[in-house]
Design a protein around this motif. Sequence first.
Motif, PDB file in Angstrom:
ATOM      1  N   SER A 127      -5.045  -4.878  -3.789  1.00 38.25           N
ATOM      2  CA  SER A 127      -6.093  -5.337  -4.919  1.00 38.25           C
ATOM      3  C   SER A 127      -5.742  -5.664  -6.086  1.00 38.25           C
ATOM      4  O   SER A 127      -6.488  -6.422  -6.794  1.00 38.25           O
ATOM      5  CB  SER A 127      -7.217  -4.081  -4.629  1.00 38.25           C
ATOM      6  N   THR A 128      -4.544  -5.335  -6.631  1.00 34.36           N
ATOM      7  CA  THR A 128      -4.130  -5.607  -7.768  1.00 34.36           C
ATOM      8  C   THR A 128      -3.754  -7.279  -8.008  1.00 34.36           C
ATOM      9  O   THR A 128      -3.639  -7.622  -9.192  1.00 34.36           O
ATOM     10  CB  THR A 128      -3.191  -4.661  -8.483  1.00 34.36           C
ATOM     11  N   GLU A 179       0.773  -1.193   0.106  1.00 32.42           N
ATOM     12  CA  GLU A 179      -0.196   0.035   0.071  1.00 32.42           C
ATOM     13  C   GLU A 179       0.877   1.407  -0.084  1.00 32.42           C
ATOM     14  O   GLU A 179       0.604   2.315  -0.087  1.00 32.42           O
ATOM     15  CB  GLU A 179      -1.077   0.117   1.236  1.00 32.42           C
ATOM     16  N   ASN A 220      -0.994  -1.863  -5.598  1.00 31.55           N
ATOM     17  CA  ASN A 220      -1.509  -2.235  -4.121  1.00 31.55           C
ATOM     18  C   ASN A 220      -2.025  -3.641  -4.153  1.00 31.55           C
ATOM     19  O   ASN A 220      -2.112  -4.367  -5.421  1.00 31.55           O
ATOM     20  CB  ASN A 220      -2.255  -1.067  -3.804  1.00 31.55           C
TER      21      ASN A 220
HETATM   22  C1  LIG Z   1      -5.370   0.311  -5.859  1.00 32.21           C
HETATM   23  O1  LIG Z   1      -4.881   0.096  -7.371  1.00 32.21           O
HETATM   24  C2  LIG Z   1      -5.855   0.017  -8.167  1.00 32.21           C
HETATM   25  C3  LIG Z   1      -5.408  -0.101  -9.631  1.00 32.21           C
HETATM   26  O2  LIG Z   1      -4.192   0.932  -9.842  1.00 32.21           O
HETATM   27  C4  LIG Z   1      -6.823   1.315  -8.084  1.00 32.21           C
HETATM   28  O3  LIG Z   1      -7.836   1.280  -8.840  1.00 32.21           O
HETATM   29  C5  LIG Z   1      -7.199   1.523  -6.554  1.00 32.21           C
HETATM   30  O4  LIG Z   1      -7.886   2.914  -6.276  1.00 32.21           O
HETATM   31  C6  LIG Z   1      -5.985   1.342  -5.627  1.00 32.21           C
HETATM   32  N1  LIG Z   1      -6.483   1.240  -4.232  1.00 32.21           N
HETATM   33  C7  LIG Z   1      -6.067   2.012  -3.235  1.00 32.21           C
HETATM   34  C8  LIG Z   1      -6.748   1.508  -1.922  1.00 32.21           C
HETATM   35  O5  LIG Z   1      -5.253   2.881  -3.505  1.00 32.21           O
END
Ligand SMILES: *[C@@H]1O[C@H](CO)[C@@H](O)[C@H](O)[C@H]1NC(C)=O
Length: 383
Positions: A287-288, A274, A285
């Motif tokens: 989630s990817t 993060e 991050n």
């Molecule tokens: C994580 O990365 C994705 C893809 O770049 C993005 O859409 C998302 O907002 C990010 N999440 C955070 C919590 O930063």
Amino acid sequence: MHSLLALSKLALFLLSTLDSAAVAVGSATPLEVTPRQANPFQTTVITEFAEPWSMAFLPDNRILVTEKVGSLRLVDPSTKAKGTITGVPPVRYAGQGGLGDVVLHPQFAENNLLYFSYAESGADSTGGAVVARATLVLDNSGGGALENVEVLWRQTPKAPGNNHFSHRIGFTGSNSTMFISSGERELFYPAQDLSTNLGKIIRLNDDGSIPAGNPFASMGGVAAEVWAYGNRNILGFDFDSQGRLWEAEMGPQGGDELNLIELSLNYGYPIVSEGNHYNGTSIPNHSTHPEFTPPKVSWTPVISPSSMIVYKGDLFPEWTGNVIISSLGALGLVRVEISGESALEVQRISMGKRMRCVRQASDGALWTLEDGNGGRLLKLTPN
Ligand SMILES: *[C@@H]1O[C@H](CO)[C@@H](O)[C@H](O)[C@H]1NC(C)=O
Ligand SMILES: *[C@@H]1O[C@H](CO)[C@@H](O)[C@H](O)[C@H]1NC(C)=O
Ligand SMILES: *[C@@H]1O[C@H](CO)[C@@H](O)[C@H](O)[C@H]1NC(C)=O
């Protein structure tokens, strides 16, 4: 954006904990996840140290304190007298390295075994963390000695530089299995490489041998020690009352983490985080990459977690079961509530100093060490 995200996280957390009496819902206003309160402690200053790093309570309520330069001290809080425990091996005192953690064996009352960690030097200016054990022999003048010092574990390979040793030690309450946090030595990629034990959570028997049940045992070598991996600089390390291991680690630029550590899981560093690299390169991050386990809480801006406990006392009844993190960057303590497998920061207590260590005494009082030269040992009880 940040507060919207915080608000939705808080709402989800509250929904998931509606029937949990432990959640202090009333004190949290919707837009402030971390209400700042007046310092809720009555503070007793015991004494001060040269760069204290960690501490452990003896059964007689005296306290062992490590000083990074390589001294192990023994404090009697009732007299504030400070003695010395001799026999500490030479440590590599540089950067984040030196004498580190100190922990009693779960059956210390019978075997007097003390476990401690430190950085040692190798060839060509390299260094690495070590975990050793010794018999603690106390004398009648407020000090004592380590005898039969035995190195049980080493970071492999040794590496240049003097950062990210981590080297926290923890025993499970239920048996004598020992966990060690091994930092990635600021080298990033070893955290994903099972031919090194850097950037890993290690699980060993109390004599340093490899217990049954480690997930990568069949790979042999240091992989057989590994319980979980993909971690960075893990300085907070404790078990909850269910025996689950939680750790707090320093992220890169942003992205400090609180993780629930489970067998064989990969927490993703440095493939995901993060936060971003200090050289400006961004890191995707969590989630990817759903194959990596995301943190339960992440902090940007960072709090720089230096240690943590899961509070198991009842002197601060609303805090029982909470994670309490000592924070360098936030100059105080950070309290996190756990509900099932979720966690949420609920309070930040300013102590006005970089805090190096927090521990809980058997009576439920909190004890903290301030960071740096002259760092004070404080006893914190309810106001
Ligand atoms: C994580 O990365 C994705 C893809 O770049 C993005 O859409 C998302 O907002 C990010 N999440 C955070 C919590 O930063
Ligand atoms: C405790 O020991 C048992 C076997 O004796 C083992 O199966 C279990 O994984 C250990 N617990 C932990 C948290 O290591
Ligand atoms: C920044 O550091 C990371 C980790 O070592 C590396 O992968 C990346 O290439 C570096 N970026 C630059 C611009 O040097």
